[in-house]
Design a protein around this motif. Structure first.
Motif: not given
Length: 789
Positions: A362, A366, A370
């Motif tokens: 995860r 992420e 980003h």
């Protein structure tokens, strides 16, 4: 490699060496898993048929082992692992006995001996102790979610049980003269287990993972057991010098063993320890990277990213592989060097880890989202992430087409991706950015070294690598390529075996002291009419302890000594370096026991309560000078202390830092030898974590000489000791006129320990067991009732 290819490569081992001479030399290679993935095919006409394919992963290990085929008969012992049928994967433990036998027959053609494990055994061993305890610890990860005591105990028991299963299988196929080569942290107890079963076996152990410093390793609850298990080997190899140094430091700090430049002194036996950096099969890589399919795939990748510089990363999705650090550094790079935005892409391939980590997955997702959202556009995606096992064609195409190889592991042992990248860059000369925490960092000095936690530093390294002139890239690449092509997997395997043979040769050239022949001893004891039994105390009648005052005798040992002294044929003495008070306090209740204290300075005959001082006419003024030197070093060595005796003075450093204490002891000894020895009639004894200074004319040998002179009719002598001071006793007995078959000089320690003794036992416990055998035998109890020592 298909089965026909495998049968060809293995057949070479039984034919001939390069010079045409046949050989029967064998290596039993022991790994957690066998090198093949078995696939079962069942037909109505032919029954069960087995197809063997080379197991993915550890290709460098298996390549190195196979390279020995020309000179050695290579056998392989390992766990079968999962078995595949045409529909699904099944556990090997679920196979029928007939299927197991047929698979054993198929594997036997390739000299592979399978180990069968039950599901609970495999789970507790591999998923339990190996992957939740050892693997994190070796990679400097302390356990956040500690298991309860019961689960920890079960996993440890299963680890021992599986290691015992492997040991049983090795013993089944072992022949005298075989080399046994054990691999990695899954089997750390096998060397010791095998040593007990086959004492003269030639055993090598190689650790493919990092090995942590003592500050980390000492957190392991079973640290002593694991280290002692490893020390059953003759030679232990690691990826780097620092890992080898960490191991010897652990043995010194945790077990109290002395280390030498060549290894660890384990109870008088030197276990060789050294670095053996692994390589890759460069011939195989060179062939695979030039396949037409790879060239086609390279062109396809270039078309996907026209005009872009490509950075390639390929890692398992483990915490230690530094994928998070790599992404953050790439984010920092695009931020600090905006000119490269829309011109550089990172292709990150992550193969699934053995233990899934949803939290890590995860976080990676992420970070990628980003970066792509911050610096990307419809035409430009900075990071391309592929979370799967790529095939060899895609893998070699990526390594070949890349402009930079980026490896940011925070802790790594055998990272062969860096070596394969160098092999694939022979036309492009792409720089390699390598974490200084990988095992390969010490070997690949021409790469660009980075600290993966220094995101700004890694970002700068990426920028520098992109701007590096072509000629400088070529020079750096040629330096790297020279190392990779000279330090191959084949070179690694041959180097390890060559060094193991060399250490065995040195061991064979030393006098190996045989184990005490107890049946002959009992026979001679029974027939004797006048016996003399001599025992050292510390390390002989009791184990060595950290605090000398805690070496208290066990009630059982006192009872056995009393049994010996009760026999009118026996004269029993304890000849010790201990002072009179200690011997009297601990052993004084044993009637008719003779004492020699302080290395022969004081005597108390078995039939007397009076101590005789043999140093009365000796000038002892030297003690003041020695005391000054010992005091100087005690003040500067925390944990050290001085022990004052009436005829000697001892400096103890057992409770000091092991490495610093040993260093200070050498300095102290040098000072004593230069300032004291030339002008005073004393000698210095370097004992176990102590230095003792005593008069030259007083030693244990003189006491034995006196006793033998007073017992001209003695027809049985037993003498046991573990220290250098006990060699004086052995020397006097051997130089006496006693027939060789009536005396048994026995040292406590390893068989290849340098000694004047003719026999050895391994531990002080075995001395007590031997005394028990004597007592029981004298009382008419058979050996079978007593039990083997």
């Amino acid at each position: 490699m298909d089965s026909s290819q495998m049968s060809t490569s293995n057949a070479r081992a039984s034919d001939a060496t390069p010079d045409g001479m046949t050989t029967n030399r064998r290596i039993i290679n022991v790994t957690h898993m066998i090198p093949f993935d078995p696939r079962m095919k069942v037909s109505d006409t032919e029954g069960v048929q087995w197809e063997l394919t080379t197991r993915r992963g550890h290709s460098a290990l298996y390549s190195g082992i196979r390279s020995l085929d020309a000179e050695w008969n290579n056998y392989h012992v390992g766990f079968v692992g999962p078995v595949f049928d045409e529909e699904k994967q099944v556990e090997s433990s679920h196979l029928t006995n007939d299927h197991k036998k047929s698979l054993e027959g198929c594997l036997a053609k390739f000299k592979v001996v399978p180990v069968w494990l039950e599901d609970a055994e495999h789970h507790g061993h591999y998923e339990g102790f190996c992957k939740t305890v050892l693997w994190p610890l070796f990679h400097y990860i302390l356990w956040e979610n500690a298991t309860d005591g019961r689960e920890e105990k079960i996993n440890w028991e299963q680890y021992l049980k599986v290691n015992s299963r492997f040991t049983d299988k090795i013993c089944e196929v072992y022949q005298p003269g075989d080399l046994v080569w054990i691999h990695d942290y899954h089997l750390l107890m096998v060397p010791q287990m095998l040593r007990k079963r086959i004492p003269n076996a030639a055993i090598g152990l190689f650790i493919h993972a990092p090995f942590p410093s003592s500050e980390i390793f000492r957190c392991l609850p079973r640290r002593k057991e694991v280290l002692n298990g490893m020390l059953g080997a003759n030679q232990i190899g690691f990826q780097t010098y620092s890992y080898a140094r960490h191991f010897t430091s652990n043995c010194t700090r945790i077990l109290g063993y002395e280390s030498t430049p060549g290894g660890v002194d384990c109870k008088g036996s030197i276990v060789s320890v050294g670095p053996f950096p692994i390589g890759i099969d460069t011939g195989r890589i060179e062939k695979q990277r030039k396949q037409p399919e790879v060239l086609q795939r390279m062109n396809a990748i270039r078309e996907m990213f026209p005009g872009k510089k490509i950075i390639v990363g390929r890692d398992k999705l483990d915490l230690v592989k530094g994928v998070i650090q790599k992404l953050r550094a790439f984010d920092k790079f695009l931020s600090l060097y905006p000119a490269w935005q829309n011109k550089v892409v990172l292709i990150q391939v992550t193969s699934p880890a053995l233990t899934e980590s949803p939290k890590l997955e995860r976080k990676v997702a992420e970070l990628i989202a980003h970066i792509n959202a911050t610096y990307g556009s419809l035409e430009y995606t900075p990071v391309h992430h592929y979370h799967n096992n790529t095939g060899e064609v895609d893998y070699f195409a990526l390594l070949s087409v890349a402009d930079i190889g980026l490896i940011t592991s925070v802790r790594d042992g055998m990272n062969t991706t860096s070596l394969e990248y160098i092999m694939c860059q022979q036309e492009n000369y792409g720089p390699l950015i390598l974490s200084e925490f990988t095992g390969m960092a010490g070997s690949l000095s021409a790469s660009i070294m980075v600290n993966p936690w220094d995101y700004t530093g890694v970002a700068k390294a990426i920028n520098d690598a992109l701007l590096l002139p072509v000629e400088e890239k070529r020079v750096k690449h040629m330096q790297l390529l020279k190392h990779v092509t000279s330090h191959t997997a084949q070179f690694w395997a041959r180097s390890f075996i060559k060094e193991l043979l060399s250490s065995l040769s040195i061991r064979d050239q030393t006098n190996v002291t045989p184990y005490l022949d107890i049946p002959t001893l009992l026979k001679k004891y029974k027939a004797a009419k006048r016996r003399l039994l001599l025992f050292d105390y510390d390390g002989t009648l009791t184990p060595i302890v950290n605090t000398p005052s805690q070496a208290v005798p066990s009630p059982h040992m006192l009872e056995l000594l009393q049994e010996l002294t009760n026999d009118p044929k026996n004269t029993v003495w304890v000849v010790s370096g201990r002072d009179q008070e200690s011997l009297q306090r601990w052993l004084g209740k044993v009637k008719k026991l003779g004492f020699s204290a302080e290395h022969g300075s004081f005597l108390k005959n078995p039939d007397s309560d009076k101590w005789i001082n043999l140093t009365e006419d000796i000038d002892m003024s030297w003690m003041h000078d020695v005391d000054e030197i010992f005091t100087y070093f005690t003040e500067r060595t925390q944990g050290s202390s001085i022990e004052y005796k009436r005829s000697s003075i001892t400096w103890h450093y057992r409770q000091a830092d092991p490495e610093y204490g040993a260093f200070q002891a050498k300095e102290c000894q040098n000072h004593l030898e230069s300032a004291i020895l030339p002008k005073l009639p004393v000698e210095i004894l370097a004992g176990k974590k102590n230095l003792e200074v005593r008069p030259t004319l007083i030693n244990k040998g003189e006491i034995v000489r006196r006793l033998l002179t007073n017992m001209p009719d003695v027809d049985f002598v037993f003498c046991a000791g573990d220290d250098r001071t006990d060699e004086d006793m052995f020397r006097v007995i051997k130089k006496s006129e006693l027939p060789e078959d009536i005396y048994f000089c026995t040292t406590i320690g390893a068989a290849n320990k340098k000694t004047m003794a003719g026999w050895h036992v391994a531990t002080s416990e075995e001395v007590i067991q031997m005394i028990r055998r004597i007592v029981m035998h004298e009382n008419g109890v058979s050996n079978s009732e007593v039990g083997e020592s």
